[in-house]
Design an enzyme around this catalytic site. Structure first.
Site: not given
Length: 321
Positions: A104, A135
């Site tokens: 953004e 992960e």
């Protein structure tokens, strides 16, 4: 006649907690929520009410971490002013939220894509489809820091709701070895080791999730609030906001063209046609357009003046009224 009491509703039954038991896992994110243990017996409206009641706890938990969040903003600003980067590192929901916040920044504040980055376990594929095993490999996190040449100018923020994700810990360890400042964002009680290791630790304690372990819910909401605050606060302090207007935006679509014109109309008292013409002359950059109008110079001179003031329009023309 003796008073007849109404039978308890399904909502009452769902909210009445069972007697407390010692948690099987000390992490808040993995504990059962006593207020939602019978959520599967509720109507749709009752489910909405229960989730909403839990969501109301999030903002307060984030507020409790206000000093740590402010500390993170200062660390980010210091690194960015020295030519460094803000790098988010996470896995699963946490990683996706980091990538979202980073993505953004260029359209909102005209930053270079490299300035704020999101790194997640499993790479691009994990954005679209869960790569759960990714992960668990701390070496992959360390390798990601090496690939990005993280150094002493950078701030790396690890995001792991549970606080235990190996990929994140591996990335942060390597980032510190390379001289970077580091922070950790989690939604459970931070260990003393974590507090001693990193430059800042942010731990909004939102409590057990509505659905046990579903950290895309309250923990995810808290994470997004914290990341929004850190990145927005940093952009404000870097001079990319004038008053509360995003004056550093670059026009790249019709929506931003309209917003840019309205900012010029508001700050300079122009009519729509005048604002459109000025914005075009500024190459679609609102901050340059404001400087051009206030100083009576062309775009090139305005950009030079802004650079001399570190990009701060307030330092160049004064604070907004």
């Amino acid at each position: 006649m003796p008073e007849v009491k109404a039978a308890p509703s399904k909502m009452d039954a769902a909210r009445k907690p069972d007697p407390p038991k010692p948690p099987l896992d000390a992490r808040l994110t993995e504990q059962r929520n006593p207020r939602t243990q019978r959520i599967d017996q509720l109507s749709s409206l009752e489910i909405v009410d229960v989730i909403n009641a839990e969501d109301r706890l999030v903002a307060a938990a984030v507020s409790d971490e206000r000093q740590q969040i402010a500390r993170a903003i200062d660390l980010v600003v210091d690194c960015l002013r020295r030519g460094g980067r803000l790098v988010y590192v996470g896995a699963g929901t946490s990683g996706r939220l980091g990538v979202l916040d980073a993505s953004e920044m260029p359209p909102t504040y005209r930053t270079e894509p490299e300035m704020v980055q999101g790194v997640m376990a499993g790479g691009y594929e994990a954005l679209l489809r869960a790569q759960e095993g990714a992960e668990d490999i701390p070496e992959d996190g360390a390798r990601a820091m090496d690939e990005r040449n993280v150094d002493e100018r950078d701030f790396v923020l690890g995001i792991a709701a549970s606080g235990t994700t190996p990929y994140v810990h591996g990335a942060l360890k390597r980032a510190r070895e390379r001289g970077a400042k580091t922070g950790f964002l989690l939604c459970t009680y931070p260990s003393e080791e974590l507090l001693q290791t990193h430059d800042v630790v942010i731990a909004p304690l939102v409590g057990p999730e509505v659905i046990t372990g579903s950290t895309r819910m309250k923990a995810g909401t808290a994470t997004k609030l914290v990341l929004n605050t850190i990145s927005t606060g940093a952009m404000v302090k870097l001079g990319k906001v004038h008053g509360n207007l995003m004056v550093d935006l670059q026009v790249t679509c019709q929506k931003l063209q309209d917003r840019g014109e309205r900012i010029l109309m508001d700050t300079l008292g122009l009519q729509r046609e005048e604002a459109e013409k000025l914005l075009g002359a500024a190459g679609g950059h609102v901050k340059t357009a404001i400087a051009m109008h206030r100083l009576g110079v062309d775009a090139e001179a305005a950009r030079k003046k802004l650079e001399e003031k570190g990009g701060s329009i307030a330092a160049l023309i004064g604070k907004p009224k």
